[in-house]
Structures are given as structure tokens and as C-alpha cells.
Write a protein that holds these residues in place. Sequence first.
Motif, PDB file in Angstrom:
ATOM      1  N   VAL A 296      -3.646 -92.436 -26.415  1.00  0.00           N
ATOM      2  CA  VAL A 296      -2.531 -91.441 -26.533  1.00  0.00           C
ATOM      3  C   VAL A 296      -3.063 -90.342 -27.227  1.00  0.00           C
ATOM      4  O   VAL A 296      -2.723 -89.150 -26.859  1.00  0.00           O
ATOM      5  CB  VAL A 296      -1.490 -92.198 -27.215  1.00  0.00           C
ATOM      6  CG1 VAL A 296      -0.250 -91.225 -27.431  1.00  0.00           C
ATOM      7  CG2 VAL A 296      -1.089 -93.356 -26.512  1.00  0.00           C
ATOM      8  N   THR A 297      -3.594 -90.471 -28.504  1.00  0.00           N
ATOM      9  CA  THR A 297      -4.191 -89.279 -29.087  1.00  0.00           C
ATOM     10  C   THR A 297      -5.063 -88.267 -28.639  1.00  0.00           C
ATOM     11  O   THR A 297      -5.309 -87.456 -28.789  1.00  0.00           O
ATOM     12  CB  THR A 297      -4.368 -89.473 -30.429  1.00  0.00           C
ATOM     13  OG1 THR A 297      -5.476 -90.481 -30.570  1.00  0.00           O
ATOM     14  CG2 THR A 297      -3.369 -90.398 -31.443  1.00  0.00           C
TER      15      THR A 297
ATOM     16  N   MET B  27       2.004 -99.343 -24.965  1.00  0.00           N
ATOM     17  CA  MET B  27       0.988 -98.238 -24.968  1.00  0.00           C
ATOM     18  C   MET B  27       0.869 -97.378 -23.506  1.00  0.00           C
ATOM     19  O   MET B  27       0.670 -96.135 -23.298  1.00  0.00           O
ATOM     20  CB  MET B  27      -0.303 -98.256 -25.357  1.00  0.00           C
ATOM     21  CG  MET B  27      -0.484 -98.777 -26.960  1.00  0.00           C
ATOM     22  SD  MET B  27       0.147 -97.708 -27.805  1.00  0.00           S
ATOM     23  CE  MET B  27       0.463 -98.556 -29.401  1.00  0.00           C
TER      24      MET B  27
ATOM     25  N   VAL C 286       3.982 -89.360 -23.126  1.00  0.00           N
ATOM     26  CA  VAL C 286       3.250 -88.216 -23.768  1.00  0.00           C
ATOM     27  C   VAL C 286       2.641 -87.207 -22.952  1.00  0.00           C
ATOM     28  O   VAL C 286       2.794 -86.019 -23.038  1.00  0.00           O
ATOM     29  CB  VAL C 286       2.198 -89.024 -24.566  1.00  0.00           C
ATOM     30  CG1 VAL C 286       1.032 -87.760 -25.120  1.00  0.00           C
ATOM     31  CG2 VAL C 286       2.667 -89.488 -25.775  1.00  0.00           C
ATOM     32  N   CYS C 287       2.107 -87.818 -21.727  1.00  0.00           N
ATOM     33  CA  CYS C 287       1.649 -87.102 -20.605  1.00  0.00           C
ATOM     34  C   CYS C 287       2.593 -85.971 -19.910  1.00  0.00           C
ATOM     35  O   CYS C 287       2.690 -84.787 -19.772  1.00  0.00           O
ATOM     36  CB  CYS C 287       0.854 -87.809 -19.624  1.00  0.00           C
ATOM     37  SG  CYS C 287      -0.806 -88.313 -20.102  1.00  0.00           S
TER      38      CYS C 287
ATOM     39  N   LEU D  54       4.060 -95.291 -23.285  1.00  0.00           N
ATOM     40  CA  LEU D  54       3.900 -94.232 -24.164  1.00  0.00           C
ATOM     41  C   LEU D  54       2.870 -93.147 -23.613  1.00  0.00           C
ATOM     42  O   LEU D  54       3.400 -91.863 -23.719  1.00  0.00           O
ATOM     43  CB  LEU D  54       3.485 -94.762 -25.563  1.00  0.00           C
ATOM     44  CG  LEU D  54       3.264 -93.552 -26.600  1.00  0.00           C
ATOM     45  CD1 LEU D  54       4.803 -92.836 -26.894  1.00  0.00           C
ATOM     46  CD2 LEU D  54       2.582 -94.297 -27.825  1.00  0.00           C
ATOM     47  N   ASP D  55       1.961 -93.626 -23.039  1.00  0.00           N
ATOM     48  CA  ASP D  55       1.097 -92.816 -22.583  1.00  0.00           C
ATOM     49  C   ASP D  55       1.433 -91.904 -21.431  1.00  0.00           C
ATOM     50  O   ASP D  55       1.411 -90.595 -21.293  1.00  0.00           O
ATOM     51  CB  ASP D  55      -0.308 -93.366 -21.896  1.00  0.00           C
ATOM     52  CG  ASP D  55      -1.401 -92.626 -21.827  1.00  0.00           C
ATOM     53  OD1 ASP D  55      -1.504 -91.646 -22.409  1.00  0.00           O
ATOM     54  OD2 ASP D  55      -2.117 -92.794 -20.558  1.00  0.00           O
TER      55      ASP D  55
ATOM     56  N   HIS E 200      -5.110 -87.860 -25.313  1.00  0.00           N
ATOM     57  CA  HIS E 200      -4.400 -86.921 -24.329  1.00  0.00           C
ATOM     58  C   HIS E 200      -3.460 -85.830 -24.704  1.00  0.00           C
ATOM     59  O   HIS E 200      -3.638 -84.892 -24.325  1.00  0.00           O
ATOM     60  CB  HIS E 200      -3.535 -87.875 -23.368  1.00  0.00           C
ATOM     61  CG  HIS E 200      -4.040 -88.613 -22.219  1.00  0.00           C
ATOM     62  ND1 HIS E 200      -3.540 -89.691 -21.980  1.00  0.00           N
ATOM     63  CD2 HIS E 200      -5.238 -88.536 -21.656  1.00  0.00           C
ATOM     64  CE1 HIS E 200      -4.350 -90.334 -21.135  1.00  0.00           C
ATOM     65  NE2 HIS E 200      -5.520 -89.849 -20.823  1.00  0.00           N
TER      66      HIS E 200
END
Length: 112
Positions: free
Chosen positions: A27-28, A83, A90-91, A86-87, A30
Motif C-alpha cells: 500500500v505504501t 489489504m 488507496v489506488c 485497502l490497496d 503505491h
Amino acid sequence: MNLTISGHHLDVTPALRDYVLSKLDRVTRHFDQVVDINVLLRVEKMKEKERRQKAEVTVHVKGRDIFVEQAHEDLYAAIDQLMDKLDRQVCRHKDRVQDHHHAAAKRLDLLN
């Protein structure tokens, strides 16, 4: 970036902590403008076994909080699915924040 990993009715073992950290790297990678991450792992007392293990994460980015939760019978599977969700969020947030309205090259020539 502040990171908090806590457990509710659960001891967070070093192996579990390392697993969460390895998943958060994606995640971090991206989106690097993350201010704060809070991860809560819990075991709930429910009769049905398939939704007993629960993982929640709150990611504070500039201008917005992203909250995701996932339940599963296995905590590691719940973290994997969490995750993935979340990914995607976040994207999607990164795509919204980016400025897609670039001036066309033809218009720049006309203005000069």
C-alpha cells in the motif's frame, strides 16, 4: 508515518506484526503520502466460526481517512483480503487526487 498495530481479545505476536508490515508495504509503495495507519486485529465471540477473526485498518492520508474492515475464520486470510481492499481504495483515492486536466499541446501553442 505513524503505525499502530493493536489487538482486541488477542495478543499481537511478532510474526503477526511482521505479516501486517509486509502487507502494508504494498500500500505504501503505491501511495507515499500516508500520514497515519491504525490496524486493529480482533477475535469476536460469535456462534458462526467463519466470521470470528476480524481485521480493521484506518489510513489517514492528506484530506481523507480510509477505513476498511474484513472478517474471516483465519486471521491471516482476513489480513490478506483486507489489504486487497485497502490497496484498491488507496489506488482509487490516488487517481482522484491526481490532476488529469492537462493543457493540450495545441492550446499551449495558440496561447503563445
